[in-house]
Design a protein around this motif. Structure first.
Motif, PDB file in Angstrom:
ATOM      1  N   SER A  65       0.838  -1.196   0.000  1.00  0.00           N
ATOM      2  CA  SER A  65       0.000   0.000   0.000  1.00  0.00           C
ATOM      3  C   SER A  65       0.873   1.247   0.000  1.00  0.00           C
ATOM      4  O   SER A  65       1.906   1.318   0.669  1.00  0.00           O
ATOM      5  N   GLY A  66       0.463   2.233  -0.764  1.00  0.00           N
ATOM      6  CA  GLY A  66       1.245   3.465  -0.823  1.00  0.00           C
ATOM      7  C   GLY A  66       0.591   4.471  -1.728  1.00  0.00           C
ATOM      8  O   GLY A  66      -0.641   4.541  -1.833  1.00  0.00           O
ATOM      9  N   ASP A  67       1.438   5.265  -2.392  1.00  0.00           N
ATOM     10  CA  ASP A  67       0.954   6.334  -3.259  1.00  0.00           C
ATOM     11  C   ASP A  67       0.746   5.869  -4.688  1.00  0.00           C
ATOM     12  O   ASP A  67       0.602   6.694  -5.592  1.00  0.00           O
ATOM     13  N   GLY A  68       0.747   4.561  -4.918  1.00  0.00           N
ATOM     14  CA  GLY A  68       0.596   4.051  -6.271  1.00  0.00           C
ATOM     15  C   GLY A  68       1.936   3.634  -6.852  1.00  0.00           C
ATOM     16  O   GLY A  68       3.015   3.974  -6.344  1.00  0.00           O
ATOM     17  N   TYR A  69       1.858   2.864  -7.917  1.00  0.00           N
ATOM     18  CA  TYR A  69       3.063   2.339  -8.559  1.00  0.00           C
ATOM     19  C   TYR A  69       2.885   2.473 -10.061  1.00  0.00           C
ATOM     20  O   TYR A  69       1.875   2.049 -10.626  1.00  0.00           O
ATOM     21  N   LEU A  70       3.885   3.061 -10.711  1.00  0.00           N
ATOM     22  CA  LEU A  70       3.817   3.350 -12.136  1.00  0.00           C
ATOM     23  C   LEU A  70       4.929   2.610 -12.861  1.00  0.00           C
ATOM     24  O   LEU A  70       6.102   2.722 -12.502  1.00  0.00           O
ATOM     25  N   ASN A  71       4.536   1.816 -13.873  1.00  0.00           N
ATOM     26  CA  ASN A  71       5.468   1.136 -14.777  1.00  0.00           C
ATOM     27  C   ASN A  71       5.382   1.770 -16.158  1.00  0.00           C
ATOM     28  O   ASN A  71       4.273   1.991 -16.678  1.00  0.00           O
ATOM     29  N   GLN A  72       6.534   2.047 -16.759  1.00  0.00           N
ATOM     30  CA  GLN A  72       6.572   2.537 -18.131  1.00  0.00           C
ATOM     31  C   GLN A  72       7.621   1.751 -18.906  1.00  0.00           C
ATOM     32  O   GLN A  72       8.673   1.398 -18.357  1.00  0.00           O
TER      33      GLN A  72
END
Length: 752
Positions: free
Chosen positions: A446-453
C-alpha cells in the motif's frame, strides 16, 4: 485373495463363457506360455576382506489359453476369452561377513506369488435391435521383478542388479456397458418406432488391486456405476456413484455421488444447441457429494455452467460462465466466473479483440467470518493500417483485484507500430510504448501508487539473403511503491523481471533479473545481434546485450551478455554449439559466468558412427569463490555386415571416452575432482540368433589417484521362442579401498 473377491472374477468369466457357448460362432483359439529362470551372484571385497556376499534366484511361469470369434457370423456380436495362470518367486540373500549385524547390508528379501490370468469380453451388437452390450472382466497383470540398481553400501563400482522385490497380486478390472436406443445401421423396418425410445446408457466398473506379498503392499477396490439418459433432444441426465476402499490405509477411502443434467452426452462430450444459425449454447448443472473417511476431505459441491458461442461474418463472441458452491470443513465457498471474449474486423485494415472477465469468490468460515475475493478485468485491442507502410496497434486494459482485504486497481495502456513490406523489404522498424498504473490498499504494498513505463524499439536490416542485423532497445522505469504479493491475471507488475530474488552468485539464474518486487528503478537493455547463413545447411548467430539497472539507494547493476550459436547439418554430419558469457558488476565488484554446450555427430556410411558432446561452465560463486565444471563424452562405433546372403550385422566395435571435471577454488581451499573413463567393446554375431560380447573400461579418479578396471563378457541367444544370456562382470579399484567386485548373471526365457 479372499474367497469373496475371487468370486468376482470367476462369476464374471462364467457368465461370459455361458453367453458364448450358447451361440454358434466362428472360432479362433490358441495356447501360449512363458517360462523364465534367472540367477545373479554378487561378491565384493575391500582391503582384502569380504564386505558383501549376495545372490538372487528368480523364476516365473505362465500358461494362457485364448479364443475369440464372432457370434452368428458377426450379426449378433463377438467375444474374446482367455484363461491361464502365472506364478513367480525370488529368493535373495545379502550378507556382509565383515559386519553381520548391520541391517543395511544384511537382509534376505524373498517373495513367492501366483495368480489367475484371465480375460473375458463379450460384445452383443445385434443388427436388428437398438442396443449394444459390452461385458468384460480381466486380470492380465504380469509379474514384474524389480532390480536394485543402487549399490549395497553406496560405493559399488557397478550396480549389483539383485532382485529385491516382486510386483504381482490381483488386479481385476470388470464391468459392463449397456447402450439402448436408436443407432445407425439397423436392418429392419422398426426404425420409426425405435426413434421414439430415449437413449439410455448403464455403465458399471469394478477395479480390484490387491498385492499383499510385495514389499510395498496394496489392497484397494473401486466400484463405479453410471446411468445416463437422453431426456429430450440433447438434454442428458447423468447419475454417477463411486465407492473406493483402501483396506490398508482406510483414511484414503471415500464414497462419491454425482448427478448432472444438461448438454453433456453419455461419452462426456459437450453438445451444442443451435438457437439460430449463428448462435449456439450449451448448459449443464452438477451436484457432487464426497464422503471420505477423513472428515477434512469430505465436501459437497454444486456447479452450473452456461456456454454460448455466436459467430457472424465480421465478428464472433464466446462466453463460458460458471457458478459453484463448495461446502467443506473450511466453510462455504461461493464462486462465480463470467468470461466474455469477442473479436472481429472493421473493413479491410482493422481487426479488434475485446474481453471481459469477472471472478467473484465468497468464503464463509465455520466461525461465521466472511472473506470476499474478486478479480475483474477488461481489455480492448485494435490493429489498424495493415496495408499501410506502418501498422498501428492500440491496447487498453483495466483490472481490479481483491484478496483477503487487500485491493489492487490496475490500468494499462499501450501503443505499438511496425513497418510492413510497403515501406521496405530490407529494413523493418517496430516500436511500442506501454504504461501501467497500480493502486494498492490494505496490503504490504500500500502506498501512493506504482507506475510502470516501458519503451521498446527495434530496427532490423536484411543486408543480403545470408546476412541479417538487428538492434533493440528496451527501456523501462518504475516509480512509487510496489504492490508485491498480488497475482493479477491480466496486468503484470514489472513484467520484464522474473519472480524471486536476484542475488550475486555464480549460477546461471544469477544473471537473470529475478527481483520483480523492487520499487523504483530505471532499466535499459540494449541488444545487438547478427545472423549469417552462408550455406543452406549452415547458420551462425551472435548477440551482445547490455542490461543496466539503476535503483534508488543501491549501486548501479551492470549485466553484459554475449551469446553465439553455430548450426551445421548434412545427411552424414551434424554440428551444434551454444555459447554464452555473462559479466555482472555491482558496486565495483564483478562476477562472470561462461557456459558452452556442443554436439558433433558423424555418420558417413552405415558402418561408421561417431559422437562427441560436451558441457562446460565456469562462474563465480561469490567474489572469493569460483566453480568450474566440464563434462566431455566421445563415442566411436564401427560395424561389419555380411556380404552375401541376408544382409545382417556381423561384428560391432565401439570405443567410448568420458571426462568429468569439477573445480571449486576459493580463499580457504581448492577442491578438484576429475573422472576419466575409457571403454572398448565388441559384439560378435556369428549367427543371426547368437551373439558374443565383451567390453573393458578403465577409470582414473582424482583426488587420490584411484584407478578402476571393469571387464564384462556376455553370451546371448535370441530366437523367436527362446532367449538366453550369460553375463560375467569383474571390477577392481586401486588406491582407495582396494575394492574387488564380481557378478555373474544367467537368464533364460522360453515362449511357446
Amino acid at each position: 485373495m479372499t474367497l469373496g473377491r475371487m468370486h468376482i472374477g470367476l462369476a464374471s468369466v462364467s457368465v461370459l463363457a455361458g453367453l458364448v457357448l450358447c451361440s454358434p460362432a466362428s472360432v479362433r483359439a490358441g495356447i501360449s506360455g512363458e517360462a523364465e529362470l534367472g540367477y545373479v551372484r554378487y561378491e565384493a571385497d575391500a582391503n582384502g576382506s569380504r564386505i558383501s556376499d549376495a545372490h538372487s534366484f528368480y523364476q516365473r511361469y505362465s500358461l494362457l489359453y485364448e479364443t475369440s470369434g464372432e457370434l452368428y457370423k458377426g450379426r449378433v456380436g463377438r467375444y474374446d476369452l482367455a484363461l491361464g495362470y502365472e506364478w513367480g518367486s525370488f529368493d535373495t540373500k545379502i550378507k556382509n561377513p565383515s559386519n553381520p549385524t548391520d541391517p543395511q547390508t544384511n537382509y534376505n528379501p524373498s517373495v513367492s506369488a501366483g495368480h489367475l490370468l484371465y480375460r473375458g469380453e463379450v460384445v452383443l451388437d445385434p443388427l436388428e435391435l437398438p442396443l449394444r452390450l459390452r461385458a468384460y472382466s480381466y486380470d492380465t497383470n504380469r509379474i514384474n521383478m524389480h532390480e536394485d540398481l543402487s549399490g549395497i553400501d553406496g560405493s559399488s563400482i557397478f550396480a549389483p542388479r539383485l532382485i529385491t522385490n516382486l510386483y504381482d497380486g490381483t488386479h481385476i478390472n470388470s464391468g459392463a456397458t449397456l447402450v439402448f436406443g436408436v443407432k445407425n445401421g439397423l436392418t429392419n423396418g422398426y426404425n420409426a418406432i425405435f426413434r421414439h425410445i430415449p437413449l439410455v446408457m448403464l455403465d458399471y466398473r469394478d477395479d480390484l488391486n490387491r498385492d499383499l506379498k510385495s514389499l510395498t503392499p496394496v489392497d484397494t477396490r473401486m466400484r463405479r456405476l453410471a446411468f445416463v439418459s437422453l431426456n429430450k433432444r440433447d438434454n442428458w441426465f447423468h447419475y454417477r456413484t463411486t465407492d473406493f476402499r483402501d483396506y490398508l490405509n482406510t483414511d484414503q477411502s471415500f464414497k462419491e455421488t454425482q448427478m448432472q443434467i444438461g448438454t453433456v452426452d453419455h461419452l462426456l462430450a459437450r453438445r451444442w444447441i443451435d438457437l439460430t444459425n449463428w448462435v449456439k449454447i450449451s448448459a449443464d448443472g452438477q451436484f457432487t457429494k464426497h464422503a471420505s473417511s477423513m472428515p477434512a476431505n469430505s465436501f459437497e459441491a454444486y456447479e452450473l455452467n452456461l456456454f454460448a458461442v455466436a459467430s457472424r461474418k465480421t465478428w464472433d463472441a464466446r462466453t463460458f460462465s460458471s457458478f459453484s458452491r463448495l461446502l467443506d470443513d473450511e466453510g462455504i465457498t461461493l464462486e462465480r466466473t463470467v468470461p466474455f471474449y469477442a473479436s472481429g474486423v472493421l473493413g479491410a485494415d482493422v481487426d479488434w479483440k475485446a474481453s471481459l472477465y469477472s471472478n467473484e469468490k465468497r468464503i464463509q468460515s465455520p466461525s461465521g467470518s466472511v472473506v470476499n475475493n474478486s478479480n475483474y478485468n477488461a481489455s480492448v485491442r485494435a490493429d489498424m493500417f495493415r496495408r499501410s507502410p506502418f501498422t498501428l496497434g492500440v491496447v487498453v486494459r483495466g483490472e481490479s483485484t481483491e484478496s483477503y482485504g487487500s485491493k489492487l486497481l490496475s490500468f494499462e495502456g499501450g501503443v505499438e507500430t511496425a513497418s510492413t513490406a510497403r515501406l521496405s523489404r530490407d529494413y523493418s522498424l517496430s516500436g511500442s510504448y506501454t504504461v501501467k498504473y497500480f493502486d494498492a490498499t490494505g496490503g504490504t504494498g500500500s502506498g501512493d501508487g506504482y507506475l510502470n513505463q516501458n519503451v521498446l524499439g527495434r530496427v532490423a536490416y536484411v543486408a543480403s539473403p545470408t546476412w541479417r542485423f538487428e538492434v533493440e532497445e528496451d527501456l523501462s522505469a518504475a516509480s512509487g511503491t510496489n504492490p508485491r504479493n498480488f497475482n493479477n491475471s491480466a496486468i503484470t507488475v514489472n513484467s520484464g523481471f522474473s519472480s524471486g530474488t536476484s542475488t550475486v552468485s555464480g549460477s546461471a539464474i544469477s544473471f537473470q533479473r529475478r527481483n520483480s518486487e523492487i520499487d523504483e528503478y530505471v532499466r535499459s537493455v540494449t541488444t545487438v545481434s547478427a545472423a549469417w547463413r552462408p550455406f543452406s545447411r549452415t547458420s551462425l548467430s551472435f548477440s551482445v546485450s547490455e542490461d543496466v539497472l539503476m535503483q534508488s539507494g543501491a549501486p548501479t547493476d551492470f549485466l553484459t551478455t554475449f551469446r553465439s550459436t553455430i548450426d551445421y547439418s548434412t545427411p552424414t554430419f551434424l554440428a551444434r554449439m551454444r555459447n554464452s558469457y555473462n559479466v555482472r558488476m555491482v558496486g565495483g565488484e564483478s562476477i562472470d559466468y561462461l557456459e558452452s554446450v556442443g554436439t558433433l555427430e558423424y555418420r558417413p556410411v552405415r558402418q561408421l558412427e561417431g559422437l562427441l558432446t560436451y558441457t562446460y561452465n565456469v562462474g563465480d560463486v561469490d567474489v572469493n569463490t569460483r566453480s568450474e565444471f566440464l563434462d566431455l563424452r566421445q563415442r566411436l562405433g564401427y560395424s561389419f555386415y555380411t556380404l552375401s546372403g541376408a544382409n545382417r550385422k556381423l561384428l560391432e566395435l565401439y570405443e567410448e571416452f568420458t571426462y568429468n571435471r569439477t573445480l571449486n577454488t576459493g580463499t580457504v581451499a581448492n577442491e578438484l575432482n576429475t573422472t576419466r573413463r575409457f571403454t572398448l567393446g565388441a559384439r560378435y554375431f556369428p549367427l543371426r540368433s547368437l551373439f558374443v560380447g565383451a567390453d573393458a573400461r578403465y577409470s582414473l579418479i582424482e583426488p587420490g589417484s584411484i584407478t578402476e578396471q571393469l571387464y564384462t563378457g556376455v553370451v546371448g541367444l535370441n530366437f523367436r521362442k527362446l532367449q538366453a544370456n550369460l553375463e560375467y562382470t569383474y571390477g577392481k579399484r586401486d588406491g582407495s579401498d582396494n575394492r574387488i567386485e564380481k557378478r555373474i548373471a544367467a537368464n533364460m526365457k522360453k515362449f511357446f
